[in-house]
Write a protein that holds these residues in place. Structure first.
Motif, short mmCIF file in Angstrom:
data_model
loop_
_atom_site.label_atom_id
_atom_site.label_comp_id
_atom_site.label_asym_id
_atom_site.label_seq_id
_atom_site.Cartn_x
_atom_site.Cartn_y
_atom_site.Cartn_z
N UNK A 206 -28.72 -37.37 49.57
CA UNK A 206 -29.87 -37.59 49.10
C UNK A 206 -30.75 -37.67 50.68
N UNK A 207 -31.72 -36.82 50.56
CA UNK A 207 -32.70 -37.13 51.60
C UNK A 207 -34.29 -36.72 51.11
N UNK A 208 -35.23 -37.14 51.88
CA UNK A 208 -36.47 -36.99 51.49
C UNK A 208 -37.30 -36.35 52.76
N UNK A 209 -38.47 -35.78 52.56
CA UNK A 209 -39.43 -35.92 53.65
C UNK A 209 -39.82 -36.82 54.50
N UNK A 210 -40.01 -38.04 53.68
CA UNK A 210 -40.51 -39.21 54.29
C UNK A 210 -39.20 -40.05 55.08
N UNK A 211 -38.06 -39.52 54.57
CA UNK A 211 -36.86 -40.30 55.03
C UNK A 211 -36.16 -39.69 56.35
N UNK A 212 -36.46 -38.48 56.63
CA UNK A 212 -35.93 -37.76 57.75
C UNK A 212 -36.68 -37.99 59.05
N UNK A 213 -36.04 -37.83 60.21
CA UNK A 213 -36.77 -38.02 61.49
C UNK A 213 -37.61 -36.48 61.66
N UNK A 214 -38.82 -36.73 62.15
CA UNK A 214 -39.57 -35.45 62.50
C UNK A 214 -39.66 -35.20 63.86
N UNK A 215 -40.11 -34.21 64.22
CA UNK A 215 -39.96 -33.85 65.70
C UNK A 215 -39.24 -32.25 65.78
#
Ligand SMILES: [Zn+2]
Length: 305
Positions: A206-215
């Motif tokens: 499970x993953x979400x936009x909020x939960x993954x590292x940006x960059x």
């Protein structure tokens, strides 16, 4: 001739991104590691097969379905008189077989790859029968890793160990395969038509936009320690250089892979890339590479076909 080439699977692509962008649980990490390892083994096998001299039609990574059961064929060769089906394993270290069951040296049971091979062969025969092809099928289980040892290994000519690979190639080269005709091409075409598109999403953690590292991350080593300049992006870890427009495009495609349902807008990609200072750069990149839909503040982008 390679009719269907091997690509990085959708699942492996996604797991590479997720592994870089979030902390995976141990079982997911192990799954990711196994996928990388398996792919590496298949590439090793492909490299070996380039030493084959005879003409044959090669289809890699076929996903077929029979009686609602999907089965994967790592590599499939159509030669003059026989078709070859290969299951490739990149197991490393010591394993043993006991009562037809397969274990790592420490006693952890793994799926018996010989069972996998036989099962695929049975299903493959049924596919052949249904499609009216009667080529004899030879199935081989190929262990490509030189540091693999199997204790109590059965004397099975269809299991090829790393130390036997050279001899196996010689044997394959002796099998005649110079006269491929329309019957062979028809079989290749049929299998291509039967090939299924895999849906990797249901197997992902499970993953979400909020939960993954940006960059923006480095395309080679997946490090986030990159300096994005106006023209070039330099990785401070592995020192590789990429055009910044390319790095942004790559990041957008990572976003698309992870979130296929989400609309691509300038603001979401701006948030996603994080280190790109100017919204204009993102907008220019999107306008140049994607199809613009809508106007004003409702603009979003889609892939150009
Ligand atoms: Zn790097």
């Amino acid at each position: 001739m390679i009719v269907k080439s091997r690509q990085v699977s959708g699942e492996l692509k996604l797991m590479r991104i997720l592994n870089a962008r979030m902390e995976l649980e141990d079982k997911d990490k192990q799954n990711y590691f196994n996928l990388e390892k398996g792919f590496e083994g298949e590439l090793k096998f492909d490299a070996l097969m380039t030493n084959l001299q005879q003409e044959r039609l090669i289809l890699n990574d076929l996903l077929l379905e029979k009686n609602t059961t999907k089965f994967q064929i790592d590599s499939f060769h159509i030669a003059q008189a026989t078709v070859y089906h290969f299951e490739v394993k990149n197991f490393e270290g010591d394993y043993y077989i006991e009562k037809d069951r397969f274990f790592t040296y420490s006693g952890k049971e793994v799926l018996n790859p010989l069972h996998q091979l036989r099962r695929s062969e049975t299903l493959l025969r049924q596919v052949f029968q249904n499609s009216g092809f009667s080529f004899p099928i030879e199935s081989y289980l190929i262990f490509v890793n030189p540091s693999f040892t199997l204790y109590q290994a059965p004397k099975d000519p269809y299991i090829i160990f790393p130390t036997q690979l050279d001899r196996f190639l010689l044997k394959m080269n002796r099998a005649p395969s110079s006269n491929l005709n329309t019957r062979h091409t028809k079989l290749a075409e049929k299998l291509l038509a039967l090939h299924q598109i895999d849906d990797p999403y249901k197997r992902l953690p499970l993953y979400s936009f909020e939960g993954v590292r940006k960059g923006v991350m480095c395309g080679s080593c997946y490090s986030f320690d990159v300096s994005v300049g106006e023209y070039y992006t330099i990785c401070n870890d592995c020192k590789c250089t990429e055009e910044s427009d390319n790095a942004i495009l790559r990041s957008i495609s990572e976003f698309q892979l992870l979130f296929p349902e989400r609309k691509i807008t300038t603001s979401i990609i701006y948030d996603w890339c994080e280190v790109i200072k100017s919204v204009k750069t993102i907008r220019r990149n999107l306008a140049k590479n994607f199809k613009q839909i809508g106007y004003g503040k409702w603009v979003y982008y889609e892939n150009r076909n």
